[in-house]
Design a protein around this motif. Sequence first.
Motif, mmCIF file in Angstrom:
data_model
loop_
_atom_site.group_PDB
_atom_site.id
_atom_site.type_symbol
_atom_site.label_atom_id
_atom_site.label_comp_id
_atom_site.label_asym_id
_atom_site.label_seq_id
_atom_site.Cartn_x
_atom_site.Cartn_y
_atom_site.Cartn_z
ATOM 1 N N VAL A 1 0.847 -1.265 -0.038
ATOM 2 C CA VAL A 1 0.120 0.068 -0.113
ATOM 3 C C VAL A 1 0.891 1.204 -0.045
ATOM 4 O O VAL A 1 1.958 1.082 0.372
ATOM 5 C CB VAL A 1 -0.824 0.035 1.256
ATOM 6 C CG1 VAL A 1 -1.899 -1.189 1.287
ATOM 7 C CG2 VAL A 1 0.001 0.169 2.436
ATOM 8 N N ALA A 2 0.353 2.370 -0.198
ATOM 9 C CA ALA A 2 1.071 3.795 -0.444
ATOM 10 C C ALA A 2 0.915 4.171 0.897
ATOM 11 O O ALA A 2 0.132 4.143 1.553
ATOM 12 C CB ALA A 2 0.732 4.549 -1.442
ATOM 13 N N ALA A 3 1.453 5.467 1.091
ATOM 14 C CA ALA A 3 1.716 6.298 2.333
ATOM 15 C C ALA A 3 0.418 7.236 1.976
ATOM 16 O O ALA A 3 0.739 8.420 2.112
ATOM 17 C CB ALA A 3 2.874 6.889 2.580
ATOM 18 N N ASP A 4 -1.059 6.872 1.873
ATOM 19 C CA ASP A 4 -1.948 7.660 1.750
ATOM 20 C C ASP A 4 -3.128 7.280 2.507
ATOM 21 O O ASP A 4 -2.886 6.446 3.305
ATOM 22 C CB ASP A 4 -2.332 7.710 0.422
ATOM 23 C CG ASP A 4 -2.645 6.179 -0.499
ATOM 24 O OD1 ASP A 4 -2.859 5.367 0.485
ATOM 25 O OD2 ASP A 4 -3.050 6.351 -1.425
ATOM 26 N N ASP A 5 -4.128 7.992 2.771
ATOM 27 C CA ASP A 5 -5.196 7.622 3.504
ATOM 28 C C ASP A 5 -5.821 6.348 3.120
ATOM 29 O O ASP A 5 -6.371 5.586 4.180
ATOM 30 C CB ASP A 5 -6.487 8.704 3.360
ATOM 31 C CG ASP A 5 -6.239 9.904 3.971
ATOM 32 O OD1 ASP A 5 -4.979 10.203 4.936
ATOM 33 O OD2 ASP A 5 -6.787 11.203 3.553
ATOM 34 N N ASN A 6 -5.922 6.067 1.949
ATOM 35 C CA ASN A 6 -6.598 4.551 1.476
ATOM 36 C C ASN A 6 -5.479 3.615 1.970
ATOM 37 O O ASN A 6 -5.835 2.527 2.513
ATOM 38 C CB ASN A 6 -6.684 4.331 0.158
ATOM 39 C CG ASN A 6 -7.583 5.309 -0.508
ATOM 40 O OD1 ASN A 6 -8.562 5.581 0.337
ATOM 41 N ND2 ASN A 6 -8.005 5.458 -1.811
ATOM 42 N N GLY A 7 -4.151 3.734 2.030
ATOM 43 C CA GLY A 7 -3.165 2.686 2.639
ATOM 44 C C GLY A 7 -3.371 2.651 4.247
ATOM 45 O O GLY A 7 -3.672 1.384 4.715
ATOM 46 N N VAL A 8 -3.841 3.558 4.874
ATOM 47 C CA VAL A 8 -3.787 3.300 6.378
ATOM 48 C C VAL A 8 -5.139 2.776 6.320
ATOM 49 O O VAL A 8 -5.355 1.890 7.484
ATOM 50 C CB VAL A 8 -3.993 4.667 7.089
ATOM 51 C CG1 VAL A 8 -4.516 4.752 8.329
ATOM 52 C CG2 VAL A 8 -2.813 5.743 7.058
ATOM 53 N N PHE A 9 -6.260 3.088 5.636
ATOM 54 C CA PHE A 9 -7.560 2.286 5.852
ATOM 55 C C PHE A 9 -7.505 0.896 5.410
ATOM 56 O O PHE A 9 -7.996 -0.007 6.209
ATOM 57 C CB PHE A 9 -8.437 2.903 4.905
ATOM 58 C CG PHE A 9 -9.640 2.199 4.731
ATOM 59 C CD1 PHE A 9 -10.856 2.686 5.518
ATOM 60 C CD2 PHE A 9 -10.060 1.160 3.848
ATOM 61 C CE1 PHE A 9 -12.024 1.721 5.487
ATOM 62 C CE2 PHE A 9 -11.116 0.524 3.592
ATOM 63 C CZ PHE A 9 -12.300 0.853 4.434
ATOM 64 N N TYR A 10 -6.607 0.671 4.808
ATOM 65 C CA TYR A 10 -6.428 -0.742 4.193
ATOM 66 C C TYR A 10 -5.631 -1.628 5.287
ATOM 67 O O TYR A 10 -6.233 -2.710 5.749
ATOM 68 C CB TYR A 10 -5.574 -1.003 2.920
ATOM 69 C CG TYR A 10 -5.625 -2.019 2.021
ATOM 70 C CD1 TYR A 10 -6.745 -2.446 1.217
ATOM 71 C CD2 TYR A 10 -4.876 -3.343 2.698
ATOM 72 C CE1 TYR A 10 -6.862 -3.408 0.502
ATOM 73 C CE2 TYR A 10 -5.091 -4.761 2.058
ATOM 74 C CZ TYR A 10 -6.190 -4.676 0.872
ATOM 75 O OH TYR A 10 -6.259 -5.909 0.426
ATOM 76 N N ARG A 11 -4.559 -0.836 6.003
ATOM 77 C CA ARG A 11 -3.979 -1.850 7.014
ATOM 78 C C ARG A 11 -5.022 -2.017 8.260
ATOM 79 O O ARG A 11 -5.058 -3.147 8.992
ATOM 80 C CB ARG A 11 -2.827 -0.936 7.509
ATOM 81 C CG ARG A 11 -1.431 -1.113 6.551
ATOM 82 C CD ARG A 11 -0.363 -0.519 7.170
ATOM 83 N NE ARG A 11 -0.411 0.760 7.919
ATOM 84 C CZ ARG A 11 -0.203 2.161 7.143
ATOM 85 N NH1 ARG A 11 0.357 1.923 6.038
ATOM 86 N NH2 ARG A 11 -0.286 3.106 7.736
ATOM 87 N N ASP A 12 -5.739 -0.952 8.554
ATOM 88 C CA ASP A 12 -6.603 -1.118 9.609
ATOM 89 C C ASP A 12 -7.791 -2.068 9.536
ATOM 90 O O ASP A 12 -8.138 -2.647 10.176
ATOM 91 C CB ASP A 12 -7.429 0.281 9.853
ATOM 92 C CG ASP A 12 -6.494 1.354 10.493
ATOM 93 O OD1 ASP A 12 -5.203 0.968 10.714
ATOM 94 O OD2 ASP A 12 -6.854 2.538 10.409
ATOM 95 N N ASN A 13 -8.087 -2.207 8.062
ATOM 96 C CA ASN A 13 -9.173 -3.336 7.564
ATOM 97 C C ASN A 13 -8.603 -4.580 7.971
ATOM 98 O O ASN A 13 -9.247 -5.435 8.357
ATOM 99 C CB ASN A 13 -9.644 -2.982 6.317
ATOM 100 C CG ASN A 13 -11.249 -3.220 6.005
ATOM 101 O OD1 ASN A 13 -11.409 -4.077 5.219
ATOM 102 N ND2 ASN A 13 -12.046 -2.587 6.816
ATOM 103 N N LEU A 14 -7.325 -4.708 7.546
ATOM 104 C CA LEU A 14 -6.568 -6.053 7.698
ATOM 105 C C LEU A 14 -6.678 -6.394 9.195
ATOM 106 O O LEU A 14 -7.205 -7.480 9.549
ATOM 107 C CB LEU A 14 -5.294 -6.388 7.017
ATOM 108 C CG LEU A 14 -5.237 -6.098 5.444
ATOM 109 C CD1 LEU A 14 -3.776 -6.444 5.134
ATOM 110 C CD2 LEU A 14 -5.950 -7.549 5.032
ATOM 111 N N ALA A 15 -6.154 -5.644 9.873
ATOM 112 C CA ALA A 15 -6.171 -5.730 11.363
ATOM 113 C C ALA A 15 -7.576 -6.102 11.987
ATOM 114 O O ALA A 15 -7.612 -6.898 12.995
ATOM 115 C CB ALA A 15 -5.344 -4.554 11.885
#
Length: 334
Positions: free
Chosen positions: A85-99
């Motif tokens: 993922v990239a260092a953008d809001d969608n990347g943060v959302f994605y990591r949080d969703n996996l967790a």
Amino acid sequence: MHQYDLYGIGAALLDTEIEVSDNDLQSLGVDKGVMTLVDDSRQHQLVNDLKDHLVTASHACGGSGANTVIAASYFGLDTFYSCKVAADDNGVFYRDNLAAAGVSYPKALHRADAGITGKCLVLITPDAERSMNTFLGISAELSVAELDEEALARSRWAYIEGYLVSSPTGRAAAIELRQQAEQKGVKTALSLSDPMMVQLFHDGLKEMLGGGVDLLFCNRDEALRFCGTEELAEAAQALRQYCRAFAITLGAEGALLWDGEQEYRVAAPSVKAVDTNGAGDMFAGAFLYGINRNLGYQEAGELACAAAAQVVSQYGPRLRPEQHSALLAQTASA
């Protein structure tokens, strides 16, 4: 000692689903029922042309491999997922969703590079067919650097998303993962992912399969195209040179399974389909759960068909967490 039941690798995409008509697809020039790779400007154009539809849009953390691993996690497997993922809001959302789904991932995912996290525009027509337009973004750069050899060594199964064939570095990562898994005694599974991938990258998929994976997932159309035949029985026979077992999904007709010795036909529950996005991913996640928990191919196939039927009867590529436990309870009482 195994820490993970399933290690997956694939693209990280933020899915946006929009309900459209067949006329919309034609006017937009979108190929129906397949995944088409597009650049960022084309995706922006599509979103702009569909701005009147955005009121019905829904968003979710996606990507075929991620959908499968998340489903397996909700069913009860210990899972790990490699992606980029990239260092953008969608990347943060994605990591949080996996967790939130209980999926572990490499620590390096927190050290994201500049760029754009991948996005997939999923257009759903009244017949429940999904037509995907994918901008891979930074997922196109997924490479062997995203592999976690230690986590793989502690896994029972490695699952490879066939869409990786479209990226040279992604294909190399998939091949490296399979080879490492074979060396470490980890069982391997791969999904052919999409008829267009089979058509455009047939040789690349064969390279990813190598000397054969332990389990191959595909749907009827992918199996026929990959084997160059119009007969399912011929495709089922031809596929055996690429795998030691397979699961061919047949939509409303259920699935054809082969465990290396015996073939099984599993029926699908009768449901009204509204959105087929994620059906194959859900089937794979449920099936991998089943065989990890020592279910036979017939039982695992019944669970997988029930899970896929549930996901196509509602919008979105995944089920709610509680729906997984309900399916397990139904299967146990059957």
